[in-house]
Design a protein around this motif. Sequence first.
Motif, short mmCIF file in Angstrom:
data_model
loop_
_atom_site.label_atom_id
_atom_site.label_comp_id
_atom_site.label_asym_id
_atom_site.label_seq_id
_atom_site.Cartn_x
_atom_site.Cartn_y
_atom_site.Cartn_z
N ASP A 18 3.40 -0.40 -3.31
CA ASP A 18 3.46 0.02 -1.91
C ASP A 18 2.04 0.06 -1.35
N LYS A 19 1.66 -0.96 -0.61
CA LYS A 19 0.28 -1.09 -0.12
C LYS A 19 -0.07 -0.06 0.96
N THR A 20 0.92 0.68 1.45
CA THR A 20 0.63 1.72 2.45
C THR A 20 0.18 3.03 1.80
N PHE A 21 0.31 3.11 0.48
CA PHE A 21 -0.09 4.34 -0.21
C PHE A 21 -1.60 4.53 -0.08
N ARG B 205 -0.18 -0.65 -7.52
CA ARG B 205 0.24 -0.16 -6.21
C ARG B 205 1.12 -1.21 -5.53
N ARG C 66 5.74 2.75 -5.76
CA ARG C 66 6.72 2.00 -4.99
C ARG C 66 7.13 2.76 -3.74
N LYS C 67 7.92 2.14 -2.92
CA LYS C 67 8.31 2.74 -1.63
C LYS C 67 8.99 4.09 -1.81
N ASN C 68 9.86 4.17 -2.83
CA ASN C 68 10.67 5.37 -2.98
C ASN C 68 10.10 6.40 -3.96
N LYS D 171 5.23 11.11 -3.99
CA LYS D 171 3.99 10.39 -3.67
C LYS D 171 2.86 11.31 -3.21
#
Length: 402
Positions: A114-117, A112, A155-157, A83
């Motif tokens: 993963d909204k924390t990206f 997106r 994604r998260k991973n 990421k």
Amino acid sequence: MNYDQILIRYGELSTKGHNRQFFIRHLKDNIKKALKPYKGIQVQALYDRMYVLLNGANGEQVIETLKSIFGIQSFSPAVRADKRLESIQQAGLELVKNSFREGKTFKVSARRGDKTFEYDSNDLNHLVGGYILKNIGGIRVDVKHPDIELLVDVRKNGVYLSTEVIKGAGGLPVGSSGKAMLMLSGGIDSPVAGYLAMKRGVKVEAVHFHSPPFTSPRAKQKALDLAEKISAYSGSIKVHIVPFTKIQETIHKGVPEGYSMTVQRRVMLEITDRLRKIHNGLAIVTGESLGQVASQTLDSMVAINDVTTTPVLRPLISMDKLEIIEMAQKIDTYEISSLPYEDCCTIFTPPAPKTRPKVELSRLYESRLDMETLIEEAVQHTETVFITPNQKKQEEDLSDLL
């Protein structure tokens, strides 16, 4: 480029509302069953996507297997990047380079999850797209009709990127609509009917009638080979082989010629229905197409169907022979069906069968025979064979090792 995973899109399953998870579970189970030969593979199901994590498995072989699984609208082989923006840009560049030819256009479609990206979808579209424009000479952007679409899924991973969208088999996952018995002859029609029933989520078990010595072992093997071909769409299939010689001889001797075919089909349907009850099926599938042969007129269907109240599904009912042949060629059953080994449906065929048989006469002629004893004997001596895709090749490979 080596792919890390395959992204699967649901298509029709997306419209299933509250029942959506039921269909997704069936699809996941079917995919896991089909990919069982590949060690280490993991299948992850989300609400709107499914992911096959390859973990070193052969991606090309997995792709070929996925093409035959009903319930998949499309899928994309993907590579994983960490990421960091530089890693995403480089992976995207390599993928687009692999597909680019002079004059081709492209676009980036980021998602997106993963909204924390730190970058949103529009940021990624511009940052990755701009990097590709700088590093591939002659490439142009076309956001409406691109030749190459780079999909970026955060994604998260990690971040997963792909440029290829492969069409799936569509339809519903096999088993999600229940189970039915397929009356499988050695002809062109019934394997196609089985394929179409599977496409609507029906798990099928085949019933094949075998009449030695009038039908040869090759005729029986032909039916098993056809079952193997359509098993690619369900992962496996059971074939129930019914000994039919005594019944055919009895009908041939005891029923007027014009009605012998009708009575024979009635008995076949009765036996199939009894096997359906034993094996917990909900319906019967046939390869009948309206008006194609004498036993497939509406009058004949009424006379034959008289023996059961079980639903009889006829996926080919409105198709003509050329359409059926085209579909048989598509699913690779046509050449096997065309082999010159007669099944029991073609022996003792009367020169002038009734095209408008009467139900009452059909019942009368059948009642004169001791059919109940013969039917029960045939059901008790039915042989069941379990068929899997590429079974013949696997058996040949095993024999080479012995």
